[in-house]
Design a protein around this motif. Structure first.
Motif, PDB file in Angstrom:
ATOM      1  N   PHE A 145      73.523  85.201  73.634  1.00 16.12           N
ATOM      2  CA  PHE A 145      72.474  86.136  73.197  1.00 16.12           C
ATOM      3  C   PHE A 145      72.883  87.598  73.139  1.00 16.12           C
ATOM      4  O   PHE A 145      72.029  88.464  73.050  1.00 16.12           O
ATOM      5  CB  PHE A 145      71.264  85.982  74.130  1.00 16.12           C
ATOM      6  N   SER A 146      74.166  87.876  73.201  1.00 17.55           N
ATOM      7  CA  SER A 146      74.551  89.297  73.255  1.00 17.55           C
ATOM      8  C   SER A 146      75.629  89.664  72.247  1.00 17.55           C
ATOM      9  O   SER A 146      76.560  90.385  72.568  1.00 17.55           O
ATOM     10  CB  SER A 146      75.032  89.659  74.666  1.00 17.55           C
ATOM     11  N   ASP A 147      75.496  89.168  71.024  1.00 16.86           N
ATOM     12  CA  ASP A 147      76.490  89.575  70.038  1.00 16.86           C
ATOM     13  C   ASP A 147      75.873  90.386  68.907  1.00 16.86           C
ATOM     14  O   ASP A 147      74.681  90.339  68.665  1.00 16.86           O
ATOM     15  CB  ASP A 147      77.274  88.377  69.483  1.00 16.86           C
ATOM     16  N   ALA A 148      76.725  91.170  68.268  1.00  9.56           N
ATOM     17  CA  ALA A 148      76.270  92.034  67.178  1.00  9.56           C
ATOM     18  C   ALA A 148      76.345  91.257  65.878  1.00  9.56           C
ATOM     19  O   ALA A 148      77.339  91.305  65.167  1.00  9.56           O
ATOM     20  CB  ALA A 148      77.131  93.287  67.108  1.00  9.56           C
TER      21      ALA A 148
ATOM     22  N   ASN B  98      65.081  80.260  79.859  1.00  4.94           N
ATOM     23  CA  ASN B  98      64.117  81.093  80.580  1.00  4.94           C
ATOM     24  C   ASN B  98      63.112  80.221  81.329  1.00  4.94           C
ATOM     25  O   ASN B  98      62.712  80.553  82.451  1.00  4.94           O
ATOM     26  CB  ASN B  98      63.408  82.053  79.622  1.00  4.94           C
TER      27      ASN B  98
ATOM     28  N   GLY C 165      69.407  93.888  77.806  1.00  6.79           N
ATOM     29  CA  GLY C 165      69.657  92.453  77.943  1.00  6.79           C
ATOM     30  C   GLY C 165      69.830  91.830  76.571  1.00  6.79           C
ATOM     31  O   GLY C 165      69.552  92.468  75.555  1.00  6.79           O
ATOM     32  N   GLY C 166      70.291  90.603  76.558  1.00 12.12           N
ATOM     33  CA  GLY C 166      70.511  89.900  75.301  1.00 12.12           C
ATOM     34  C   GLY C 166      69.203  89.581  74.600  1.00 12.12           C
ATOM     35  O   GLY C 166      68.118  89.858  75.113  1.00 12.12           O
ATOM     36  N   ALA C 167      69.327  88.981  73.425  1.00 16.76           N
ATOM     37  CA  ALA C 167      68.145  88.587  72.657  1.00 16.76           C
ATOM     38  C   ALA C 167      67.351  87.524  73.409  1.00 16.76           C
ATOM     39  O   ALA C 167      67.937  86.667  74.078  1.00 16.76           O
ATOM     40  CB  ALA C 167      68.582  88.041  71.299  1.00 16.76           C
ATOM     41  N   TYR C 168      66.052  87.606  73.327  1.00 19.83           N
ATOM     42  CA  TYR C 168      65.131  86.588  73.890  1.00 19.83           C
ATOM     43  C   TYR C 168      65.252  86.415  75.405  1.00 19.83           C
ATOM     44  O   TYR C 168      65.008  85.334  75.922  1.00 19.83           O
ATOM     45  CB  TYR C 168      65.354  85.219  73.219  1.00 19.83           C
ATOM     46  N   GLN C 169      65.636  87.462  76.101  1.00 19.10           N
ATOM     47  CA  GLN C 169      65.795  87.332  77.554  1.00 19.10           C
ATOM     48  C   GLN C 169      64.550  87.753  78.334  1.00 19.10           C
ATOM     49  O   GLN C 169      64.561  87.771  79.562  1.00 19.10           O
ATOM     50  CB  GLN C 169      67.017  88.126  78.032  1.00 19.10           C
ATOM     51  N   GLY C 170      63.495  88.108  77.606  1.00 25.13           N
ATOM     52  CA  GLY C 170      62.231  88.447  78.288  1.00 25.13           C
ATOM     53  C   GLY C 170      62.077  89.934  78.592  1.00 25.13           C
ATOM     54  O   GLY C 170      61.326  90.294  79.499  1.00 25.13           O
TER      55      GLY C 170
ATOM     56  N   GLU D  15      68.385  95.973  73.115  1.00 25.21           N
ATOM     57  CA  GLU D  15      69.117  94.706  73.188  1.00 25.21           C
ATOM     58  C   GLU D  15      70.599  94.972  73.405  1.00 25.21           C
ATOM     59  O   GLU D  15      71.168  95.890  72.823  1.00 25.21           O
ATOM     60  CB  GLU D  15      68.910  93.920  71.879  1.00 25.21           C
ATOM     61  N   ASP D  16      71.213  94.148  74.255  1.00 29.60           N
ATOM     62  CA  ASP D  16      72.653  94.231  74.466  1.00 29.60           C
ATOM     63  C   ASP D  16      73.326  93.347  73.419  1.00 29.60           C
ATOM     64  O   ASP D  16      73.118  92.139  73.397  1.00 29.60           O
ATOM     65  CB  ASP D  16      72.987  93.743  75.879  1.00 29.60           C
ATOM     66  N   ILE D  17      74.112  93.973  72.556  1.00 31.74           N
ATOM     67  CA  ILE D  17      74.779  93.222  71.477  1.00 31.74           C
ATOM     68  C   ILE D  17      76.295  93.329  71.622  1.00 31.74           C
ATOM     69  O   ILE D  17      77.042  93.178  70.672  1.00 31.74           O
ATOM     70  CB  ILE D  17      74.358  93.767  70.096  1.00 31.74           C
TER      71      ILE D  17
ATOM     72  N   ARG E  27      68.613  94.882  83.857  1.00 33.21           N
ATOM     73  CA  ARG E  27      69.176  93.959  82.868  1.00 33.21           C
ATOM     74  C   ARG E  27      68.438  92.637  83.000  1.00 33.21           C
ATOM     75  O   ARG E  27      68.333  92.092  84.098  1.00 33.21           O
ATOM     76  CB  ARG E  27      70.661  93.761  83.132  1.00 33.21           C
TER      77      ARG E  27
ATOM     78  N   PHE F 227      68.082  88.639  82.412  1.00 28.05           N
ATOM     79  CA  PHE F 227      68.937  87.468  82.201  1.00 28.05           C
ATOM     80  C   PHE F 227      68.084  86.226  82.405  1.00 28.05           C
ATOM     81  O   PHE F 227      67.532  86.024  83.485  1.00 28.05           O
ATOM     82  CB  PHE F 227      70.104  87.481  83.198  1.00 28.05           C
ATOM     83  N   CYS F 228      67.930  85.422  81.385  1.00 27.36           N
ATOM     84  CA  CYS F 228      67.099  84.211  81.466  1.00 27.36           C
ATOM     85  C   CYS F 228      65.697  84.507  82.008  1.00 27.36           C
ATOM     86  O   CYS F 228      65.144  83.727  82.779  1.00 27.36           O
ATOM     87  CB  CYS F 228      67.775  83.144  82.326  1.00 27.36           C
ATOM     88  N   GLY F 229      65.152  85.641  81.622  1.00 24.90           N
ATOM     89  CA  GLY F 229      63.801  85.995  82.041  1.00 24.90           C
ATOM     90  C   GLY F 229      63.728  86.655  83.409  1.00 24.90           C
ATOM     91  O   GLY F 229      62.641  86.995  83.865  1.00 24.90           O
ATOM     92  N   LEU F 230      64.888  86.824  84.074  1.00 18.57           N
ATOM     93  CA  LEU F 230      64.910  87.404  85.422  1.00 18.57           C
ATOM     94  C   LEU F 230      65.498  88.809  85.400  1.00 18.57           C
ATOM     95  O   LEU F 230      66.511  89.029  84.762  1.00 18.57           O
ATOM     96  CB  LEU F 230      65.733  86.515  86.367  1.00 18.57           C
TER      97      LEU F 230
ATOM     98  N   GLN G 202      67.532  92.006  86.734  1.00 16.16           N
ATOM     99  CA  GLN G 202      68.644  92.350  87.622  1.00 16.16           C
ATOM    100  C   GLN G 202      68.741  93.869  87.623  1.00 16.16           C
ATOM    101  O   GLN G 202      68.922  94.487  86.572  1.00 16.16           O
ATOM    102  CB  GLN G 202      69.942  91.731  87.074  1.00 16.16           C
TER     103      GLN G 202
END
Lengths: 181, 125
Positions: free
Chosen positions: A133-136, A155, B6-11, B79-81, B115, B117-120, B122
């Protein structure tokens, strides 16, 4: 104990999960739910690698490409179950026909239900999943819907599990709970 | 300012709504466009603003710095990309650069950095 291990490719999540499952089982029944349905030689080689890695550790392998709830009756209460991986189980459930690539809308909920039933029946459950989930990149809807579905599973599992471990180059970051193992 | 990455869809957005008791009207959702309404309590999807910057030769962090006083009490979500393969497209590479610099800049200025991660959550700072 219910554990979600998640991380990038080759982050060490399978090795960590196997070691943890063996210790949690402490000599009692230990199952390995293998989810990959091999589609080519590369998959076969990967499966062989995983088999060799867990040989002699006491796992009984249950091959479940889809319908995780179908193995419930094979798992006796009090046992430890390792599911590797959530990602490939979802892939199989979401796209039952590899050639058409047509998504089954109910795939992700069926997947989660099956995994939760396993978690409910076993004493210990360890789930291995991927972090993608963390790529550009801006993906097409096909890939994006898979990413959404996997995030939904990760999740949800993270919410249900006592321990959530992120693996990074073989190192563990606990986001919830933890283990002294 | 409170930064959530955080990444995509991480809450990320859901966490912000809960943590800071946000209503929908408190959130400004960025588009791939050069405008940000800093009067909103929460600025979401800052990475889309960074993408506009990447594609238009602008500097996302410099823009935020110029408006520093307007967001010092905001919640900013980005979002972290940063962790994929180096993208083939030059605009995607520029996006990673813009977004990475923006996150680093905002992190340095933030009171807290979280940050997801999986809805949690940090806590990083």
């Amino acid at each position: 104990m219910k554990v979600l291990t998640c991380g990038g490719s080759k982050s060490g999540k399978s090795a960590f999960a196997e070691e943890l499952a063996v210790r949690l089982a402490a000599g009692k029944a230990l199952y390995y739910v293998a989810t990959m349905i091999p589609r080519d030689e590369e998959d076969e080689r990967r499966i062989e690698k995983h088999r060799a890695a867990r040989a002699g550790k006491g796992f009984r392998t249950l091959e479940v490409g889809r319908g995780a709830e179908n193995v419930l009756q094979l798992i006796e209460p009090g046992s430890t179950v390792l599911v590797d991986s959530v990602t490939s189980l979802l892939l199989n459930e979401l796209y039952p026909d590899a050639h058409s690539g047509k998504a089954d809308e109910n795939g992700k909920t069926r997947c989660l239900n099956g995994l939760m039933q396993i978690a409910g029946r076993a004493e210990n459950a360890v789930f291995v999943s991927d972090f993608i989930f963390s790529d550009a990149a801006r993906y097409g809807e096909f890939t994006e819907s898979f990413r959404r579905a996997l995030a939904y599973l990760n999740n949800s599992l993270a919410g249900e599990c006592d321990t959530v471990a992120e693996l990074c180059a073989g190192n563990v970051i606990y986001h919830k709970g933890g283990t002294t193992l | 300012m409170e930064l959530i990455i955080g990444g995509a869809y991480q809450g990320k957005t859901g966490y912000a709504i809960k943590k800071y008791s946000l209503r929908e009207t408190d959130i400004f959702t960025c588009a791939e466009a050069p405008e940000i309404d800093f009067s909103a309590r929460c600025v979401d999807n800052a990475e889309r603003f960074a993408l506009w910057c990447a594609r238009n030769g602008a500097d996302a962090a410099a823009f935020f710095e110029a408006h520093g006083e307007e967001w010092e009490n905001s919640v900013i979500i980005c979002e972290d990309i940063s962790s994929g393969v180096v993208p083939l497209g030059a605009d995607m590479r520029a996006w990673r650069e813009q977004n990475g610099k923006l996150c680093a800049f905002l992190s340095a200025r933030a009171q807290t950095v979280t940050r997801m991660f999986c809805g949690l959550p940090q806590r990083l700072k």
